[in-house]
Write an enzyme that holds these catalytic residues in place. Structure first.
Site, PDB file in Angstrom:
ATOM      1  N   GLY A  15     -28.219  -2.399  33.661  1.00 23.83           N
ATOM      2  CA  GLY A  15     -28.538  -1.136  33.419  1.00 23.83           C
ATOM      3  C   GLY A  15     -27.088  -0.321  33.017  1.00 23.83           C
ATOM      4  CB  CYS A  42     -29.367 -10.679  34.381  1.00 28.75           C
ATOM      5  SG  CYS A  42     -29.582 -11.129  32.734  1.00 28.75           S
ATOM      6  CB  CYS A  47     -31.650 -14.033  34.044  1.00 31.40           C
ATOM      7  SG  CYS A  47     -31.888 -11.666  34.318  1.00 31.40           S
ATOM      8  CE  LYS A  50     -34.379 -17.842  35.571  1.00 28.99           C
ATOM      9  NZ  LYS A  50     -35.273 -16.117  36.115  1.00 28.99           N
ATOM     10  CE1 TYR A 178     -41.510 -11.561  39.577  1.00 27.66           C
ATOM     11  CE2 TYR A 178     -40.626 -12.741  38.521  1.00 27.66           C
ATOM     12  CZ  TYR A 178     -41.390 -11.730  38.736  1.00 27.66           C
ATOM     13  OH  TYR A 178     -42.503 -11.410  37.852  1.00 27.66           O
ATOM     14  CD  GLU A 182     -37.133 -17.929  37.759  1.00 23.53           C
ATOM     15  OE1 GLU A 182     -38.298 -17.278  37.036  1.00 23.53           O
ATOM     16  OE2 GLU A 182     -36.089 -17.052  38.259  1.00 23.53           O
ATOM     17  CB  ALA A 342     -41.477 -14.990  31.561  1.00 23.37           C
ATOM     18  CG  HIS A 437     -55.381 -25.015  14.422  1.00 21.65           C
ATOM     19  ND1 HIS A 437     -55.703 -25.066  15.455  1.00 21.65           N
ATOM     20  CD2 HIS A 437     -55.540 -26.320  13.248  1.00 21.65           C
ATOM     21  CE1 HIS A 437     -56.157 -25.926  15.136  1.00 21.65           C
ATOM     22  NE2 HIS A 437     -56.393 -26.921  14.737  1.00 21.65           N
ATOM     23  CD  GLU A 442     -55.171 -22.825  17.822  1.00 23.61           C
ATOM     24  OE1 GLU A 442     -55.996 -22.869  17.281  1.00 23.61           O
ATOM     25  OE2 GLU A 442     -54.656 -24.562  18.052  1.00 23.61           O
TER      26      GLU A 442
END
Ligand code: NDP
Length: 461
Positions: A15, A42, A47, A50, A178, A182, A342, A437, A442
C-alpha cells in the site's frame, strides 16, 4: 529547519509503495520510511515466498500423476536449502525492483523507523531527526499474533517459517485460517508429518460450508491430520530439542516445530499515533473513513494496519484511491464489497461474493448450483480428489451472488469470474457464454438446473 515533504509514508509495503510513487507522479514531494526491507509482508515474508513454497510442495503429486501419463524416472529428491536460497534470490530481486520503481518515481527512500510526533511531523528513530509533512500516510501493515500460552515462545510464525534451517520431521500448525491451511499444505507436500490444530468445529471459518468440508476432506486425504475443537494448553522443550505440546483434551504430543497461524494484528506499537489523536477501532486497527482519512485530518492510513481486508491487492487499491482523492482531486473510495480471493491450500480455493448462508439471509429466494467432478489430470490415475464448483444466484433477479471453486487453478479462475460478478452478471449471462472445452472452468457456464433452492433461508427441495 526540519526537512519538509508534501507526503511522508511510513512503511514500504504494497500500500505504501503504491501511494508514494503515485503521489510523486502527481508532483508531490514524497519520502517513504522503512525500517526493514522494501516490499513489506507480501514480498518479503508473505504472498510471494509463500506461493513459491506452495509451488515446490505440489511437485510430489505431479511426479505421481506423471507416471500414469507414461513417464518414468528415478526417485525424486528434494533439497530444502536449494529452495530457500533460490527463494531468497528471487525476493532480493523483487526488493531491488521496488527500490528502482521508487527511485525512478523520485520518491526519497529513508531506511529508518518512523514515529509520528504530531499531526504534521515524523521522527526518524535511528537518525534522531524530525521531518515535517503536509500529510502522513501510515502503511505499516500487520504482524503475526501469538496467543499467550505457557511455552508459546518455543513456536514459530510464518515469519520464521520462511527461514527454517531444516524442515522438521513433524509439525503442528495452529489455526484454521488462510495461513494455517496454506502452510499445512506446504509442509505436508514437502514430506513433513503435519497436524493442523483448530479450536472450532471446522477449518476456514467464514468460507462457504461446502468449501470448508471438501478442503478439510482432501487435506486429510493428502496426509494432514486435522485436529478440531482443541487448543494448546502448554508447550515444553524436550531433551532432544523437540517440543512437547499439551492439548486441552489431555493429550501430550511431541513435535519438531509448532507454528502459530492464529491471525495477525496491526503494526501500531510505538508508532506515536496518540501524539496526533489518531483513533483506533474496536479491533485495535487504525480507524479510517471511506477515503482512508483518520481522525487526524492530515494523517491517512491504508492496508493491513486498518484491517479492512488484509490482502495485498486491497492495500494497493487503498493506496491508489488515497492518492486519487488527495493529489488528483478525484475523491475515490475503495469498494470492499466484492473481493475475489484465493487460498493456496492443497486443494486450492477461489472465492468471490456471498457464501450460501449470507445469500440466504440477504435474499428471500436463492438458487444454488453445485457440481463436483474429478479433474481431467486425475482421470488416468487412481487419485480420487474432486473439484468443486458452486454458483449462488438470486432467485428473483438471476444475479450471480457468489462463486466458489475448489481445485487446481481455482485462484486463476476466480480472478476472471470476479470481473463478471463485480459487473453484476446474471446466471443467464454465464449461460450465454460459450464453454471453453475441455477445461474445468467450462463448468461455470454449463450448470443447468439449480441443485437446490432456498426460500426464506430454508431449503425448498
Ligand atoms: P485468519 O484470520 O485467516 O485466521 C486466524 C486463525 O487463527 C483462525 O482460524 C482463528 O480461529 C485462529 N485463532 C485466532 N486466535 C486464536 C487463538 N487465540 N487460539 C487459537 N486459534 C486462534 O488469519 P491468518 O493469520 O491465517 O491470515 C491473516 C490474514 O492475512 C488473512 O485474514 C488474510 O486476509 C491474509 N492472507 C491472505 C492470503 C491469501 O490471499 N491467499 C494468504 C495469507 C494471509 P477462528 O476462526 O475461530 O477465529
Amino acid at each position: 529547519m526540519s526537512r519538509h515533504y508534501d507526503l511522508v509514508v511510513i512503511g514500504a509495503g504494497s500500500g505504501g509503495v503504491r501511494a508514494a510513487r503515485m503521489a510523486s507522479t502527481y508532483g508531490a514531494k514524497v519520502a517513504i520510511i522503512e525500517e526493514y526491507r522494501l516490499g513489506g509482508t507480501c514480498v518479503i515474508r508473505g504472498c510471494v515466498p509463500k506461493k513459491l513454497f506452495v509451488l515446490a510442495s505440489r511437485y510430489p503429486e505431479q511426479f505421481e500423476v506423471a507416471q500414469s501419463f507414461g513417464w518414468s524416472f528415478g526417485e525424486p529428491e528434494f533439497n530444502w536449502s536449494t529452495l530457500l536460497s533460490n527463494k531468497d534470490k528471487e525476493i532480493d530481486r523483487l526488493e531491488g525492483i521496488y527500490g528502482n520503481i521508487l527511485g525512478g518515481a523520485n520518491v526519497e527512500i529513508i531506511r529508518d523507523r518512523g514515529v509520528v510526533t504530531g499531526p504534521n511531523s515524523v521522527k526518524l528513530a535511528k537518525a534522531n531527526e524530525e521531518l515535517s509533512a503536509d500529510r502522513i500516510l501510515v502503511a505499516t501493515g500487520g504482524r503475526p499474533f501469538v496467543p499467550n500460552i505457557p511455552g508459546s515462545e518455543l513456536g514459530i510464525t510464518s515469519n520464521e517459517a520462511f527461514h527454517l534451517k531444516e524442515l522438521p520431521k513433524k509439525i503442528l500448525v495452529n489455526g484454521g485460517g488462510y495461513i494455517a491451511v496454506e502452510f499445512a499444505g506446504i509442509f505436508a507436500g514437502l514430506g513433513v508429518e503435519t497436524t493442523l490444530l483448530y479450536r472450532g468445529d471446522q477449518i476456514l471459518r467464514g468460507f462457504d460450508e461446502d468449501v470448508r468440508e471438501i478442503v478439510a476432506e482432501q487435506m486429510k486425504a493428502r496426509g494432514v491430520e486435522i485436529k478440531l475443537n482443541a487448543n494448546i494448553e502448554r508447550m515444553d522443550r524436550c531433551a532432544d530439542g523437540n517440543i512437547d505440546v499439551s492439548f486441552d483434551t489431555g493429550e501430550v504430543v511431541e513435535f519438531g516445530e509448532v507454528m502459530f497461524a492464529t491471525g495477525r494484528v496491526p503494526n501500531i506499537e510505538g508508532l506515536g499515533l496518540d501524539t496526533a489523536d489518531v483513533k483506533l477501532n474496536k479491533s485495535g486497527a487504525i480507524d479510517v473513513d471511506a477515503y482512508s482519512q483518520t481522525s487526524c485530518h492530515s494523517i491517512y492510513a491504508v492496508g493491513d494496519v486498518t484491517d479492512r481486508a488484509a490482502l495485498t491487492p486491497v492495500a494497493i487499491r487503498e493506496g491508489a484511491a488515497f492518492v486519487e482523492t488527495v493529489y488528483n482531486d478525484t475523491p475515490t473510495a475503495v469498494d470492499h464489497s466484492i473481493i475475489p480471493t484465493a487460498v493456496f491450500s492443497e486443494p486450492e480455493i477461489g472465492t468471490v461474493g456471498m457464501v450460501e448462508h449470507e445469500a440466504a439471509k440477504a435474499h428471500s429466494k436463492v438458487n444454488v448450483y453445485l457440481s463436483t467432478f474429478r479433474p481431467m489430470q486425475n482421470t488416468l490415475t487412481s487419485r480420487p480428489e474432486k473439484m468443486l464448483f458452486k454458483l449462488i444466484t438470486d432467485g428473483e433477479t438471476d444475479k450471480v451472488l457468489g462463486v466458489h471453486i475448489v481445485g487446481p487453478s481455482a485462484g486463476e479462475m476466480i480472478q476472471m469470474v470476479g470481473i463478471a460478478v463485480s459487473m453484476g452478471a446474471t446466471k443467464a449471462d454465464f449461460d450465454r457464454t460459450i464453454a471453453v472445452h475441455p477445461t474445468a472452468a467450462e463448468e461455470l457456464v454449463t450448470l443447468k438446473a439449480p441443485t437446490y433452492q432456498l426460500v426464506d433461508g430454508k431449503r425448498a427441495n
